[in-house]
Motif scaffolding. Structure first.
Motif, mmCIF file in Angstrom:
data_model
loop_
_atom_site.group_PDB
_atom_site.id
_atom_site.type_symbol
_atom_site.label_atom_id
_atom_site.label_comp_id
_atom_site.label_asym_id
_atom_site.label_seq_id
_atom_site.Cartn_x
_atom_site.Cartn_y
_atom_site.Cartn_z
ATOM 1 N N ARG A 19 137.222 13.374 -31.970
ATOM 2 C CA ARG A 19 137.273 13.258 -32.838
ATOM 3 C C ARG A 19 136.513 12.205 -32.912
ATOM 4 O O ARG A 19 137.189 10.665 -32.798
ATOM 5 C CB ARG A 19 138.284 12.806 -33.382
ATOM 6 N N ALA A 20 135.470 11.821 -34.036
ATOM 7 C CA ALA A 20 134.117 11.203 -34.240
ATOM 8 C C ALA A 20 134.243 10.416 -34.881
ATOM 9 O O ALA A 20 134.343 8.763 -35.043
ATOM 10 C CB ALA A 20 132.832 12.118 -34.313
ATOM 11 N N LEU A 21 134.819 11.120 -36.069
ATOM 12 C CA LEU A 21 135.752 10.146 -37.438
ATOM 13 C C LEU A 21 137.365 10.884 -38.080
ATOM 14 O O LEU A 21 137.164 12.362 -37.744
ATOM 15 C CB LEU A 21 135.112 10.548 -38.824
ATOM 16 N N ASP A 39 133.918 -1.243 -30.829
ATOM 17 C CA ASP A 39 133.177 -0.221 -29.722
ATOM 18 C C ASP A 39 132.247 0.584 -29.242
ATOM 19 O O ASP A 39 132.632 1.920 -29.970
ATOM 20 C CB ASP A 39 134.235 -0.441 -28.942
ATOM 21 N N ASN A 40 131.759 1.108 -28.453
ATOM 22 C CA ASN A 40 130.421 2.470 -27.532
ATOM 23 C C ASN A 40 132.145 3.869 -28.122
ATOM 24 O O ASN A 40 133.123 4.110 -27.537
ATOM 25 C CB ASN A 40 131.145 2.472 -26.270
ATOM 26 N N GLY A 41 131.019 4.205 -28.692
ATOM 27 C CA GLY A 41 132.532 5.755 -29.115
ATOM 28 C C GLY A 41 133.554 5.286 -30.232
ATOM 29 O O GLY A 41 134.215 6.749 -30.658
ATOM 30 N N GLY A 43 132.413 5.310 -33.193
ATOM 31 C CA GLY A 43 132.273 6.668 -34.611
ATOM 32 C C GLY A 43 131.399 5.846 -35.586
ATOM 33 O O GLY A 43 130.946 6.527 -36.503
ATOM 34 N N LYS A 44 130.440 4.922 -35.013
ATOM 35 C CA LYS A 44 129.675 3.911 -35.893
ATOM 36 C C LYS A 44 128.549 4.963 -35.955
ATOM 37 O O LYS A 44 128.111 5.356 -37.229
ATOM 38 C CB LYS A 44 128.481 2.605 -35.464
ATOM 39 N N SER A 45 127.492 5.393 -35.227
ATOM 40 C CA SER A 45 126.428 6.297 -35.443
ATOM 41 C C SER A 45 126.874 7.438 -36.231
ATOM 42 O O SER A 45 126.268 8.391 -36.888
ATOM 43 C CB SER A 45 125.624 6.968 -33.966
ATOM 44 N N ASP A 173 120.654 1.784 -37.318
ATOM 45 C CA ASP A 173 121.669 1.529 -35.722
ATOM 46 C C ASP A 173 121.109 1.438 -34.855
ATOM 47 O O ASP A 173 120.318 1.651 -34.101
ATOM 48 C CB ASP A 173 121.790 3.745 -35.690
ATOM 49 N N GLU A 174 121.669 -0.057 -34.551
ATOM 50 C CA GLU A 174 120.637 -0.756 -33.589
ATOM 51 C C GLU A 174 119.421 -0.950 -33.086
ATOM 52 O O GLU A 174 118.711 -0.736 -32.161
ATOM 53 C CB GLU A 174 121.797 -0.618 -31.796
ATOM 54 N N PRO A 175 119.222 -1.366 -33.905
ATOM 55 C CA PRO A 175 117.568 -1.744 -35.037
ATOM 56 C C PRO A 175 116.955 -2.992 -33.858
ATOM 57 O O PRO A 175 116.245 -3.053 -33.447
ATOM 58 C CB PRO A 175 117.630 -1.810 -36.319
HETATM 59 N N1 LIG Z 1 126.581 15.591 -31.295
HETATM 60 C C1 LIG Z 1 128.281 15.178 -30.677
HETATM 61 N N2 LIG Z 1 128.666 16.271 -29.957
HETATM 62 C C2 LIG Z 1 129.632 15.682 -28.941
HETATM 63 N N3 LIG Z 1 130.040 14.816 -29.494
HETATM 64 C C3 LIG Z 1 129.657 13.980 -30.250
HETATM 65 C C4 LIG Z 1 128.818 13.708 -30.580
HETATM 66 N N4 LIG Z 1 128.107 12.830 -31.300
HETATM 67 C C5 LIG Z 1 129.019 11.936 -30.834
HETATM 68 N N5 LIG Z 1 130.282 11.946 -29.896
HETATM 69 C C6 LIG Z 1 131.216 11.468 -29.511
HETATM 70 O O1 LIG Z 1 132.013 10.847 -30.822
HETATM 71 C C7 LIG Z 1 132.862 9.914 -30.684
HETATM 72 C C8 LIG Z 1 131.501 8.852 -31.853
HETATM 73 O O2 LIG Z 1 130.360 8.686 -30.948
HETATM 74 P P1 LIG Z 1 129.129 8.013 -31.678
HETATM 75 O O3 LIG Z 1 127.943 7.780 -31.669
HETATM 76 O O4 LIG Z 1 129.062 7.939 -33.286
HETATM 77 O O5 LIG Z 1 130.080 6.281 -30.812
HETATM 78 P P2 LIG Z 1 129.484 4.756 -31.865
HETATM 79 O O6 LIG Z 1 130.385 4.034 -32.283
HETATM 80 O O7 LIG Z 1 127.670 4.928 -33.020
HETATM 81 O O8 LIG Z 1 129.057 3.790 -29.936
HETATM 82 P P3 LIG Z 1 127.714 3.561 -29.876
HETATM 83 O O9 LIG Z 1 127.876 2.114 -29.892
HETATM 84 O O10 LIG Z 1 127.875 3.639 -27.356
HETATM 85 O O11 LIG Z 1 126.867 4.204 -30.278
HETATM 86 C C9 LIG Z 1 132.066 9.598 -29.101
HETATM 87 O O12 LIG Z 1 133.104 9.948 -28.535
HETATM 88 C C10 LIG Z 1 131.184 10.522 -28.794
HETATM 89 O O13 LIG Z 1 131.144 10.916 -27.814
#
Ligand SMILES: Nc1ncnc2c1ncn2[C@@H]1O[C@H](COP(=O)(O)OP(=O)(O)OP(=O)(O)O)[C@@H](O)[C@H]1O
Ligand SMILES: [Mg+2]
Length: 277
Positions: A19-21, A39-41, A43-45, A173-175
């Motif tokens: 669940r990304a979001l 944090d990493n993961g 859901g920001k991106s 996104d992290e420019p």
């Molecule tokens: N295309 C994808 N396919 C499968 N899982 C994905 C995909 N994109 C993101 N995820 C998963 O969704 C979750 C959120 O990822 P996202 O890239 O949005 O995090 P983030 O906050 O941008 O992290 P970071 O700071 O590392 O860039 C993560 O667990 C990631 O593995």
């Protein structure tokens, strides 16, 4: 406060079982820099891609100027004035920096309304040189394929492209992640200049001092949902880190942490505590 320019309400996006979001909210106002941290993961991106039309949410609502919209793709988002600098950059590696700057918005010369004319490489090059100079980017050759540029130079090309065409909101996104100290400062100056033009900049960064130096507001994502909002001038690095990691709970945060409306929302997958079968 003014009407939000862009709003996400309870956006949900799953990738397989990830669940990304999860009921993610987000709000951006005109003429502000809002930092989106987590944090990493967290859901920001995924949130950025959803709000810039690159991925479709499974559920939830996106509002522009208070009205619900369906973003069918990045071009559709552009029509709403939304530009994006993606974390994975999305440049065309075989094209040069000037062509990348104008990708999808090429300049033509001659022809009916400029439509049937030929690509005006000279004009695109001139406008690219101006855009890069404004950002303080030193490209020895704007005619070199982007694949031959350094990571930081590529990042600057992506920022220049978004800044040149944005008219309402830019997601970055992290420019500055790949940038040296001087270049990082130039990008942050650019962020402020864009904001002063009345455009909203959504800045994703893991650098907390950078966030506090440039952002007006901060929204925090954790585990796919917004867990806190702060006014930058009234918060500290410690407080931001606490909200990101979950160390800071609602009682300590003096109202900045999102209320029980989201934290207490029923989660279909969560174990039930009421004993019901
Ligand atoms: N295309 C994808 N396919 C499968 N899982 C994905 C995909 N994109 C993101 N995820 C998963 O969704 C979750 C959120 O990822 P996202 O890239 O949005 O995090 P983030 O906050 O941008 O992290 P970071 O700071 O590392 O860039 C993560 O667990 C990631 O593995
Ligand atoms: Mg990311």
């Amino acid at each position: 406060m003014a009407q939000p320019l862009l709003e996400a309400r309870r956006l949900t996006k799953r990738f397989g079982h990830v669940r990304a979001l999860q009921d993610a909210d987000f709000t951006a106002y005109p003429g502000e820099v809002v930092a989106l941290i987590g944090d990493n993961g967290a859901g920001k991106s995924s949130l950025v891609k959803t709000l810039s039309g690159t991925i479709r949410p499974d559920a939830g609502q996106i509002l522009v100027d208070g009205s619900p919209v369906e973003l069918s793709g990045p071009l559709d988002a552009r029509r709403h004035g939304i530009e994006t600098v993606y974390q994975d950059l999305a440049l065309a590696p075989d094209l040069d920096a000037a062509a990348n700057l104008h990708l999808g918005r090429e300049l033509y010369r001659g022809g009916l309304l400029g439509r049937l004319g030929v690509l005006d490489h000279a004009a695109m090059r001139r406008s690219a040189v101006t855009a890069f100079a404004e950002l303080g980017v030193d490209l020895q050759d704007v005619g070199a394929p982007v694949a031959t540029l350094s990571g930081g130079q590529r990042q600057s090309v992506a920022v220049a492209r978004a800044v040149a065409f944005a008219n309402r909101i830019i997601f970055m996104d992290e420019p500055t992640a790949a940038l040296g100290v001087l270049q990082r400062g130039r990008v942050l100056d650019t962020v402020r200049r864009v904001r002063d033009r009345g455009i909203c900049v959504v800045l994703i960064s893991h650098n907390m001092p950078e966030v506090l130096s440039v952002a007006d507001r901060v929204e925090v994502l954790r585990l796919g949902r917004r867990v806190a909002r702060f006014t930058a001038a009234d918060t500290t690095v410690e407080e931001l880190v606490g909200a990101m990691t979950g160390a800071l709970d609602a009682e300590e945060a003096g109202g900045a942490i999102e209320g029980d409306g989201t934290a207490g929302a029923p989660d279909a997958d969560a174990p039930r505590k009421d004993g019901a079968a």
